[in-house]
Design a protein around this motif. Sequence first.
Motif, PDB file in Angstrom:
ATOM      1  N   THR A 293      34.907  54.134  43.575  1.00 30.51           N
ATOM      2  CA  THR A 293      35.869  54.250  43.032  1.00 30.51           C
ATOM      3  C   THR A 293      36.237  53.120  43.518  1.00 30.51           C
ATOM      4  O   THR A 293      37.435  52.441  42.329  1.00 30.51           O
ATOM      5  N   LEU A 294      36.218  52.431  44.019  1.00 30.15           N
ATOM      6  CA  LEU A 294      36.078  51.063  44.734  1.00 30.15           C
ATOM      7  C   LEU A 294      36.621  50.232  42.699  1.00 30.15           C
ATOM      8  O   LEU A 294      36.852  49.638  42.680  1.00 30.15           O
ATOM      9  N   ALA A 295      35.161  49.828  42.784  1.00 28.25           N
ATOM     10  CA  ALA A 295      34.103  48.872  42.054  1.00 28.25           C
ATOM     11  C   ALA A 295      34.649  49.231  40.605  1.00 28.25           C
ATOM     12  O   ALA A 295      35.630  48.589  40.078  1.00 28.25           O
TER      13      ALA A 295
ATOM     14  N   ASN B 137      39.348  43.909  32.822  1.00 30.54           N
ATOM     15  CA  ASN B 137      40.198  44.133  31.057  1.00 30.54           C
ATOM     16  C   ASN B 137      39.128  45.081  31.257  1.00 30.54           C
ATOM     17  O   ASN B 137      39.042  45.818  30.444  1.00 30.54           O
ATOM     18  N   ASP B 138      39.026  46.564  32.164  1.00 28.82           N
ATOM     19  CA  ASP B 138      38.473  47.916  31.950  1.00 28.82           C
ATOM     20  C   ASP B 138      36.688  47.705  31.045  1.00 28.82           C
ATOM     21  O   ASP B 138      36.462  48.717  31.050  1.00 28.82           O
ATOM     22  N   LYS B 139      36.686  46.621  31.569  1.00 29.33           N
ATOM     23  CA  LYS B 139      35.034  46.052  31.603  1.00 29.33           C
ATOM     24  C   LYS B 139      34.375  46.470  32.346  1.00 29.33           C
ATOM     25  O   LYS B 139      34.448  45.894  33.451  1.00 29.33           O
ATOM     26  N   HIS B 140      33.155  47.074  32.416  1.00 31.30           N
ATOM     27  CA  HIS B 140      32.345  48.044  33.958  1.00 31.30           C
ATOM     28  C   HIS B 140      30.665  47.285  33.463  1.00 31.30           C
ATOM     29  O   HIS B 140      30.225  47.078  32.451  1.00 31.30           O
ATOM     30  N   TYR B 141      30.295  46.894  34.676  1.00 33.90           N
ATOM     31  CA  TYR B 141      29.052  46.164  35.016  1.00 33.90           C
ATOM     32  C   TYR B 141      28.772  47.169  35.697  1.00 33.90           C
ATOM     33  O   TYR B 141      28.677  47.790  36.733  1.00 33.90           O
TER      34      TYR B 141
ATOM     35  N   ILE C 133      40.322  39.844  45.169  1.00 35.46           N
ATOM     36  CA  ILE C 133      39.341  40.628  44.977  1.00 35.46           C
ATOM     37  C   ILE C 133      38.520  40.409  46.593  1.00 35.46           C
ATOM     38  O   ILE C 133      37.614  41.491  46.700  1.00 35.46           O
ATOM     39  N   VAL C 134      37.799  39.358  46.451  1.00 32.19           N
ATOM     40  CA  VAL C 134      37.556  39.228  47.601  1.00 32.19           C
ATOM     41  C   VAL C 134      38.350  40.242  48.874  1.00 32.19           C
ATOM     42  O   VAL C 134      37.655  40.514  49.885  1.00 32.19           O
ATOM     43  N   ALA C 135      39.436  39.979  49.322  1.00 37.00           N
ATOM     44  CA  ALA C 135      40.349  40.208  49.994  1.00 37.00           C
ATOM     45  C   ALA C 135      40.183  41.795  49.884  1.00 37.00           C
ATOM     46  O   ALA C 135      40.338  42.948  50.930  1.00 37.00           O
ATOM     47  N   ILE C 136      40.001  42.181  49.088  1.00 37.01           N
ATOM     48  CA  ILE C 136      40.324  44.181  48.302  1.00 37.01           C
ATOM     49  C   ILE C 136      38.991  44.406  49.432  1.00 37.01           C
ATOM     50  O   ILE C 136      38.792  45.281  49.758  1.00 37.01           O
ATOM     51  N   SER C 137      37.978  43.464  48.812  1.00 33.30           N
ATOM     52  CA  SER C 137      36.188  44.026  49.060  1.00 33.30           C
ATOM     53  C   SER C 137      35.990  44.250  51.090  1.00 33.30           C
ATOM     54  O   SER C 137      35.910  45.183  51.222  1.00 33.30           O
ATOM     55  N   LYS C 138      36.839  43.582  51.219  1.00 37.29           N
ATOM     56  CA  LYS C 138      37.294  43.447  52.533  1.00 37.29           C
ATOM     57  C   LYS C 138      37.914  43.985  53.529  1.00 37.29           C
ATOM     58  O   LYS C 138      37.566  44.721  54.575  1.00 37.29           O
ATOM     59  N   LEU C 139      38.862  44.238  52.906  1.00 37.07           N
ATOM     60  CA  LEU C 139      40.052  45.398  53.297  1.00 37.07           C
ATOM     61  C   LEU C 139      39.969  46.924  52.934  1.00 37.07           C
ATOM     62  O   LEU C 139      40.640  47.669  54.069  1.00 37.07           O
ATOM     63  N   ALA C 140      39.167  46.707  52.430  1.00 41.81           N
ATOM     64  CA  ALA C 140      39.310  48.317  51.419  1.00 41.81           C
ATOM     65  C   ALA C 140      38.538  48.915  52.562  1.00 41.81           C
ATOM     66  O   ALA C 140      37.448  49.100  53.167  1.00 41.81           O
ATOM     67  N   LYS C 141      39.173  50.327  52.612  1.00 37.44           N
ATOM     68  CA  LYS C 141      38.526  51.878  53.942  1.00 37.44           C
ATOM     69  C   LYS C 141      37.676  52.434  53.296  1.00 37.44           C
ATOM     70  O   LYS C 141      37.052  52.204  51.995  1.00 37.44           O
ATOM     71  N   ASP C 142      36.571  53.093  53.970  1.00 37.87           N
ATOM     72  CA  ASP C 142      35.336  53.732  53.481  1.00 37.87           C
ATOM     73  C   ASP C 142      35.204  54.402  52.382  1.00 37.87           C
ATOM     74  O   ASP C 142      35.036  54.423  51.500  1.00 37.87           O
ATOM     75  N   GLN C 143      36.991  55.417  52.486  1.00 41.18           N
ATOM     76  CA  GLN C 143      36.557  56.115  51.516  1.00 41.18           C
ATOM     77  C   GLN C 143      37.090  55.342  50.407  1.00 41.18           C
ATOM     78  O   GLN C 143      36.774  56.197  49.029  1.00 41.18           O
ATOM     79  N   GLN C 144      37.849  54.626  50.076  1.00 37.75           N
ATOM     80  CA  GLN C 144      37.862  53.579  49.057  1.00 37.75           C
ATOM     81  C   GLN C 144      36.490  53.333  47.950  1.00 37.75           C
ATOM     82  O   GLN C 144      35.958  53.518  47.116  1.00 37.75           O
ATOM     83  N   PHE C 145      35.400  53.918  48.501  1.00 36.11           N
ATOM     84  CA  PHE C 145      33.724  53.661  48.148  1.00 36.11           C
ATOM     85  C   PHE C 145      33.260  54.997  47.687  1.00 36.11           C
ATOM     86  O   PHE C 145      32.049  55.004  47.777  1.00 36.11           O
ATOM     87  N   ARG C 146      33.964  56.106  47.146  1.00 32.14           N
ATOM     88  CA  ARG C 146      33.829  57.115  47.204  1.00 32.14           C
ATOM     89  C   ARG C 146      32.617  57.056  46.016  1.00 32.14           C
ATOM     90  O   ARG C 146      33.653  56.922  45.424  1.00 32.14           O
ATOM     91  N   PRO C 147      31.626  58.008  46.094  1.00 39.09           N
ATOM     92  CA  PRO C 147      30.775  57.381  44.707  1.00 39.09           C
ATOM     93  C   PRO C 147      31.522  58.401  42.937  1.00 39.09           C
ATOM     94  O   PRO C 147      32.240  58.864  42.750  1.00 39.09           O
TER      95      PRO C 147
ATOM     96  N   ASN D 131      27.952  47.710  48.101  1.00 39.23           N
ATOM     97  CA  ASN D 131      28.747  47.818  47.529  1.00 39.23           C
ATOM     98  C   ASN D 131      30.143  46.535  47.678  1.00 39.23           C
ATOM     99  O   ASN D 131      30.208  45.518  46.422  1.00 39.23           O
ATOM    100  N   ARG D 132      30.091  45.413  48.997  1.00 41.82           N
ATOM    101  CA  ARG D 132      31.253  45.016  49.651  1.00 41.82           C
ATOM    102  C   ARG D 132      31.039  44.186  49.332  1.00 41.82           C
ATOM    103  O   ARG D 132      31.292  42.880  48.270  1.00 41.82           O
ATOM    104  N   THR D 133      29.852  43.507  49.173  1.00 46.56           N
ATOM    105  CA  THR D 133      29.253  42.656  49.025  1.00 46.56           C
ATOM    106  C   THR D 133      28.781  41.590  47.606  1.00 46.56           C
ATOM    107  O   THR D 133      28.667  40.969  46.910  1.00 46.56           O
ATOM    108  N   GLY D 134      28.648  43.566  46.591  1.00 46.18           N
ATOM    109  CA  GLY D 134      28.007  43.173  45.072  1.00 46.18           C
ATOM    110  C   GLY D 134      29.705  43.062  45.132  1.00 46.18           C
ATOM    111  O   GLY D 134      29.912  42.250  43.685  1.00 46.18           O
ATOM    112  N   ILE D 135      30.318  43.428  45.255  1.00 43.84           N
ATOM    113  CA  ILE D 135      31.620  43.178  44.720  1.00 43.84           C
ATOM    114  C   ILE D 135      32.843  42.156  44.641  1.00 43.84           C
ATOM    115  O   ILE D 135      32.729  41.351  43.604  1.00 43.84           O
ATOM    116  N   ARG D 136      31.845  40.887  45.807  1.00 48.86           N
ATOM    117  CA  ARG D 136      32.470  40.135  45.867  1.00 48.86           C
ATOM    118  C   ARG D 136      31.616  38.717  45.086  1.00 48.86           C
ATOM    119  O   ARG D 136      31.947  38.088  44.458  1.00 48.86           O
ATOM    120  N   LYS D 137      30.273  39.296  45.147  1.00 49.40           N
ATOM    121  CA  LYS D 137      29.489  38.460  44.112  1.00 49.40           C
ATOM    122  C   LYS D 137      29.696  38.375  42.584  1.00 49.40           C
ATOM    123  O   LYS D 137      29.902  37.759  42.017  1.00 49.40           O
TER     124      LYS D 137
END
Length: 165
Positions: free
Chosen positions: A17-19, A28-32, A105-119, A80-86
């Motif tokens: 969900t975070l990604a 711009n709502d483009k996804h990898y 984005i780097v700060a968000i990836s570090k501070l996000a709670k685990d629940q924000q990584f819902r699949p 996933n945190r690392t992937g978001i930063r890369k």
Amino acid sequence: MSLKDIKHPILYSTMTTLAYNINKKYYNDKHYMWCTPYFGSDFQSPHFTVPPSSSPIEIYKLLQNEIDGSDLHNVKIKLNRTGIRKGADIMLKLGKIDEEKHNEIVAISKLAKDQQFRPLLCVISRLEAVPYYNKVDVKDRANPLSHEYIVSDLPQSAFDIIKIG
């Protein structure tokens, strides 16, 4: 095998969900996504599909189990945190985001709670994905026989999202 040559009409991927929300807000709502024409792994079949580490349903389950179990040693969430930063590093180098957005984005990836990584399970039209795909090199696949693809800058209109459970 080229994505144009596979017979399956659907590709599957799992993202967090975070990604998804970072892609939506900053790219711009483009996804990898790494994706495969197989929803799961079938080790009993003589036709090899994908191993668990590339199986969208197995990735989904692993992320969900790490969240549900409050696993402090979670592996998939850390990856996933690392992937978001890369991804942010790449987008900065490509000039698609500026330094300020990169740092956010780097700060968000570090501070996000685990629940924000819902699949989220992504169901992608193969035909819609063709202009956006790259084949994964054999050396980078989870198994040399896997059918794995990368789609970049895929618009959200090209796929549906399913939340299981």
